[in-house]
Design a protein around this motif. Structure first.
Motif, PDB file in Angstrom:
ATOM      1  N   GLN A  99       0.785  -1.223   0.000  1.00 20.38           N
ATOM      2  CA  GLN A  99       0.000   0.000   0.000  1.00 20.38           C
ATOM      3  C   GLN A  99       0.821   1.279   0.000  1.00 20.38           C
ATOM      4  OE1 GLN A  99      -2.484  -0.323   3.482  1.00 20.38           O
ATOM      5  NE2 GLN A  99      -3.572  -2.117   2.729  1.00 20.38           N
ATOM      6  N   GLY A 100       2.109   1.190   0.377  1.00 19.54           N
ATOM      7  CA  GLY A 100       2.855   2.422   0.584  1.00 19.54           C
ATOM      8  C   GLY A 100       3.888   2.770  -0.464  1.00 19.54           C
ATOM      9  N   LEU A 101       4.499   1.758  -1.102  1.00 19.87           N
ATOM     10  CA  LEU A 101       5.619   2.021  -1.995  1.00 19.87           C
ATOM     11  C   LEU A 101       5.401   1.395  -3.368  1.00 19.87           C
ATOM     12  CD1 LEU A 101       8.573   1.250   0.458  1.00 19.87           C
ATOM     13  CD2 LEU A 101       7.784   3.521  -0.236  1.00 19.87           C
ATOM     14  N   ASN A 102       5.977   2.044  -4.369  1.00 18.20           N
ATOM     15  CA  ASN A 102       6.079   1.454  -5.708  1.00 18.20           C
ATOM     16  C   ASN A 102       7.482   0.871  -5.806  1.00 18.20           C
ATOM     17  OD1 ASN A 102       6.538   0.972  -8.480  1.00 18.20           O
ATOM     18  ND2 ASN A 102       5.017   2.517  -9.053  1.00 18.20           N
ATOM     19  N   ASP A 151       9.141  -0.730  -7.919  1.00 17.90           N
ATOM     20  CA  ASP A 151       9.909  -0.656  -9.166  1.00 17.90           C
ATOM     21  C   ASP A 151      10.491   0.736  -9.426  1.00 17.90           C
ATOM     22  OD1 ASP A 151       9.414  -3.329  -9.782  1.00 17.90           O
ATOM     23  OD2 ASP A 151       7.473  -2.832 -10.688  1.00 17.90           O
ATOM     24  N   ARG A 152      10.026   1.731  -8.676  1.00 14.75           N
ATOM     25  CA  ARG A 152      10.541   3.093  -8.856  1.00 14.75           C
ATOM     26  C   ARG A 152      11.616   3.361  -7.810  1.00 14.75           C
ATOM     27  NH1 ARG A 152       5.814   7.211 -10.756  1.00 14.75           N
ATOM     28  NH2 ARG A 152       7.698   8.344 -11.356  1.00 14.75           N
ATOM     29  N   THR A 153      12.424   4.367  -8.051  1.00 15.95           N
ATOM     30  CA  THR A 153      13.540   4.658  -7.156  1.00 15.95           C
ATOM     31  C   THR A 153      13.034   5.179  -5.808  1.00 15.95           C
ATOM     32  OG1 THR A 153      13.814   6.969  -7.802  1.00 15.95           O
ATOM     33  CG2 THR A 153      14.947   5.290  -9.137  1.00 15.95           C
ATOM     34  N   GLY A 154      13.933   5.159  -4.843  1.00 15.08           N
ATOM     35  CA  GLY A 154      13.587   5.709  -3.541  1.00 15.08           C
ATOM     36  C   GLY A 154      13.229   7.174  -3.637  1.00 15.08           C
ATOM     37  N   ALA A 155      13.993   7.936  -4.417  1.00 16.72           N
ATOM     38  CA  ALA A 155      13.735   9.370  -4.577  1.00 16.72           C
ATOM     39  C   ALA A 155      12.368   9.614  -5.211  1.00 16.72           C
ATOM     40  CB  ALA A 155      14.839  10.004  -5.420  1.00 16.72           C
ATOM     41  N   GLU A 156      12.034   8.829  -6.229  1.00 19.04           N
ATOM     42  CA  GLU A 156      10.733   8.987  -6.891  1.00 19.04           C
ATOM     43  C   GLU A 156       9.592   8.650  -5.939  1.00 19.04           C
ATOM     44  OE1 GLU A 156      12.092   7.965 -11.500  1.00 19.04           O
ATOM     45  OE2 GLU A 156      11.432   6.371 -10.154  1.00 19.04           O
ATOM     46  N   ASN A 157       9.761   7.629  -5.118  1.00 19.82           N
ATOM     47  CA  ASN A 157       8.729   7.282  -4.143  1.00 19.82           C
ATOM     48  C   ASN A 157       8.491   8.419  -3.156  1.00 19.82           C
ATOM     49  OD1 ASN A 157       7.483   4.328  -3.862  1.00 19.82           O
ATOM     50  ND2 ASN A 157       9.465   4.148  -4.882  1.00 19.82           N
ATOM     51  N   ILE A 158       9.571   9.051  -2.726  1.00 22.99           N
ATOM     52  CA  ILE A 158       9.445  10.131  -1.747  1.00 22.99           C
ATOM     53  C   ILE A 158       8.682  11.316  -2.325  1.00 22.99           C
ATOM     54  CG2 ILE A 158      10.783  11.887  -0.493  1.00 22.99           C
ATOM     55  CD1 ILE A 158      12.923   9.694  -0.048  1.00 22.99           C
ATOM     56  N   THR A 159       8.911  11.650  -3.566  1.00 26.33           N
ATOM     57  CA  THR A 159       8.326  12.870  -4.146  1.00 26.33           C
ATOM     58  C   THR A 159       7.044  12.636  -4.927  1.00 26.33           C
ATOM     59  OG1 THR A 159       9.753  12.616  -6.094  1.00 26.33           O
ATOM     60  CG2 THR A 159      10.579  13.987  -4.293  1.00 26.33           C
ATOM     61  N   LEU A 160       6.676  11.371  -5.146  1.00 31.23           N
ATOM     62  CA  LEU A 160       5.542  11.063  -6.024  1.00 31.23           C
ATOM     63  C   LEU A 160       4.256  11.823  -5.674  1.00 31.23           C
ATOM     64  CD1 LEU A 160       4.822   9.347  -8.486  1.00 31.23           C
ATOM     65  CD2 LEU A 160       4.156   7.510  -6.930  1.00 31.23           C
TER      66      LEU A 160
END
Length: 536
Positions: free
Chosen positions: A357-360, A362-371
């Motif tokens: 429910q919280g993270l994608n 396949d995407r980077t850590g940085a992208e997850n933080i800013t999504l």
């Protein structure tokens, strides 16, 4: 041959093999992007024995279990099963060789029946048609082996996490394994459900099944394991009989130093109300929930599994809808219809299931933080990689996220994934932050960082709600604790009154008592204990 007879035969076969029996790993090594994450690890698992595998997040536990289960391939080393070379290239190879992995994140298809989930991908057929009678009968046998009374014909949807965990174990048993890896099996379970898992492990041992048990809860490891193996920074640093090592020694081996963590009394909250909940109800789930959270307050939710804690906070955050009640944020009534409207009102929630429910992943850590914040971070509708990286790096330093944020977040350890998830909701400081099981599957060092972050956020004026199955965690962090049982609010206790005895007595209201209560915590003084005593 029945299920029980088959497993009994495996016990006989293992005994007959004598010293040659076992899953033996020699010099296992693995690197990602040129970075070594596993360095020559040796593990020997004998039939009927339990190895407790410990280590901080990122120590190499998941990599080791993934290699054994055929999920990833080692770069070096070898494995044998009962003296025969074992080189699984995929999970199906592992299963064919009698090795099963029970994941921390339960993997079920809710729409399918319990029996269909147990035999998914290998449903028996008769004359070209699925043999329903056979799968239901055989599923019932495996469920009975794990002590489950769940009807194999019913859908998985609506079953508790504990019931689904039983189905996961039954599914593993249906493969007639010689060896089973339990990866954090108790992370979503309460004490009574965890004890039930231990009873199932004891029964498996009696049938000659070898078990690797991975957990951050050191009390559990001491209780269930014959041998304890510790990894640190990808290397094997300890291998002891469980009876010959203390929890403090285990922690020292994990972190490489003496480690003491203190729960200190939080700073006083203000008188200003951050969140007010009045008469919140959802038919058949919970009813009559009334509480206020002040600015700067850490407000704990306690109760047994199934008490309704997660359902209440999901409703406040907009993930679920209430049938009645009112929610106000800093004195203003808000109408929360979905998570986006909750975020717009200043309410952010870090969910329990970080991967689902919280993270994608396949995407980077940085992208997850800013999504969630791309619109605010963009210029003329464009968000640059430089801005994403700068925002993520700022929060990486604040939360001590270890590991690269420019690689898929699924490659990070569980503790660092949890920190990324927390960082995601701190880009724009919320008025109310809800944390559901914030340290689930997290090691002692990451726990310390998360606890300090929670206190720091409260001290800036954020109202923080913490939901946790670890009683010590709730009591150590919170100014006040709301106790739930059976979908009802039983009481709100001030810190000085929130002893384990008082909380558990309320949590067990109308629930049969199954376990002794823990020792009290003095809410007026600093509660200081070696971190290892928390792991229970």
């Amino acid at each position: 041959m029945t299920v029980v007879q088959t497993l009994a035969q495996r016990t006989h076969d293992g005994q007959a093999n004598g010293d040659s029996a076992g899953l033996i790993c020699t010099g296992l090594s693995k690197s990602y992007w040129g970075i070594p994450v596993l360095k020559g690890v040796d593990i020997t698992l004998r039939p009927g024995n339990v190895i407790g595998l410990i280590g901080e997040n990122g120590a190499g536990k998941s990599t080791t279990s993934s290699i054994i289960a055929g999920i990833v391939e080692a770069n070096g080393g070898s494995m044998t099963i009962d003296g025969v070379p074992y080189e699984p290239a995929r999970p199906s190879d592992a299963l064919k060789n009698g090795v099963a992995l029970i994941h921390q994140e339960i993997r079920m298809v809710p729409e399918l029946s319990v029996a269909e989930n147990i035999f998914i991908g290998r449903l028996p057929r008769r004359r070209g048609v699925i043999d329903r009678n056979r799968i239901n009968d055989e599923a019932r046998e495996y469920l009975e082996l794990v002590g489950s009374q769940t009807d194999p014909r019913r859908p998985v949807a609506g079953l508790s996490i504990a019931a689904q965990q039983e189905i996961e174990i039954a599914r593993a048993l249906s493969r007639e394994p010689k060896y089973i890896i339990f990866d954090e099996p108790s992370a979503s379970l309460g004490q009574s459900e965890t004890q039930h898992v231990f009873a199932q492990i004891a029964a498996l041992r009696q049938r000659g099944v070898g078990i690797v048990y991975i957990s951050h809860r050191l009390e559990e490891i001491k209780e269930v394991a014959d041998t304890i193996v510790c990894l640190r920074d990808g290397a094997l640093v300890g291998n002891w009989p469980a009876s010959e090592i203390t929890k403090d020694e285990m922690v020292k081996a994990m972190v490489g130093r003496d480690f003491v963590f203190s729960h200190r009394r939080p700073q006083p909250a203000t008188d200003e109300i951050a969140l007010s909940v009045t008469g919140l109800s959802k038919a058949g789930v919970f009813e009559g929930i009334d509480f206020d959270v002040r600015r700067g307050e850490i407000f704990g939710f306690a109760g047994l599994v199934g008490a309704g804690r997660t359902e209440v906070v999901r409703t406040i955050a907009g993930a679920d809808q209430a049938d009645a009640g009112e929610i106000s944020v800093r004195g203003e009534v808000v109408h929360i219809r979905n998570p986006r409207s909750g975020i717009d009102a200043g309410i952010a929630m870090v969910p329990e299931d970080r991967k689902g429910q919280g993270l994608n992943l396949d995407r980077t850590g940085a992208e997850n933080i800013t999504l969630p914040w791309e619109r605010g971070l963009s210029s003329a509708g464009i968000i640059t990689k430089k801005k994403v990286t700068a925002t993520a790096n700022k929060l990486r330093d604040f939360l001590d996220i270890r590991g690269r944020l420019d690689i898929p977040v699924g490659s990070l350890s569980g503790g660092n994934q949890q920190k990324v998830l927390l960082a995601k909701w701190l880009v724009n400081e919320p008025k109310v932050l809800i944390l559901d099981e914030p340290t689930r599957g997290v090691d002692v060092g990451a726990k310390m960082t998360i606890y300090e972050t929670i206190r720091a956020l409260a001290e800036t004026g954020v109202g923080v709600i913490v939901v946790s199955s670890e009683l010590e965690e709730v009591l150590g962090l919170s100014h006040r604790v709301l106790v739930m049982s059976g979908g009802r609010q039983r009481a709100i206790l001030d810190r000085a009154d929130a002893t384990p005895e008082a909380v558990m007595a309320l949590a067990l209201s109308n629930v049969p008592r199954e376990s002794p209560l823990e020792s009290p915590i003095d809410g007026e003084e600093e509660f200081r204990t070696p971190i290892s005593t928390q792991e229970n």
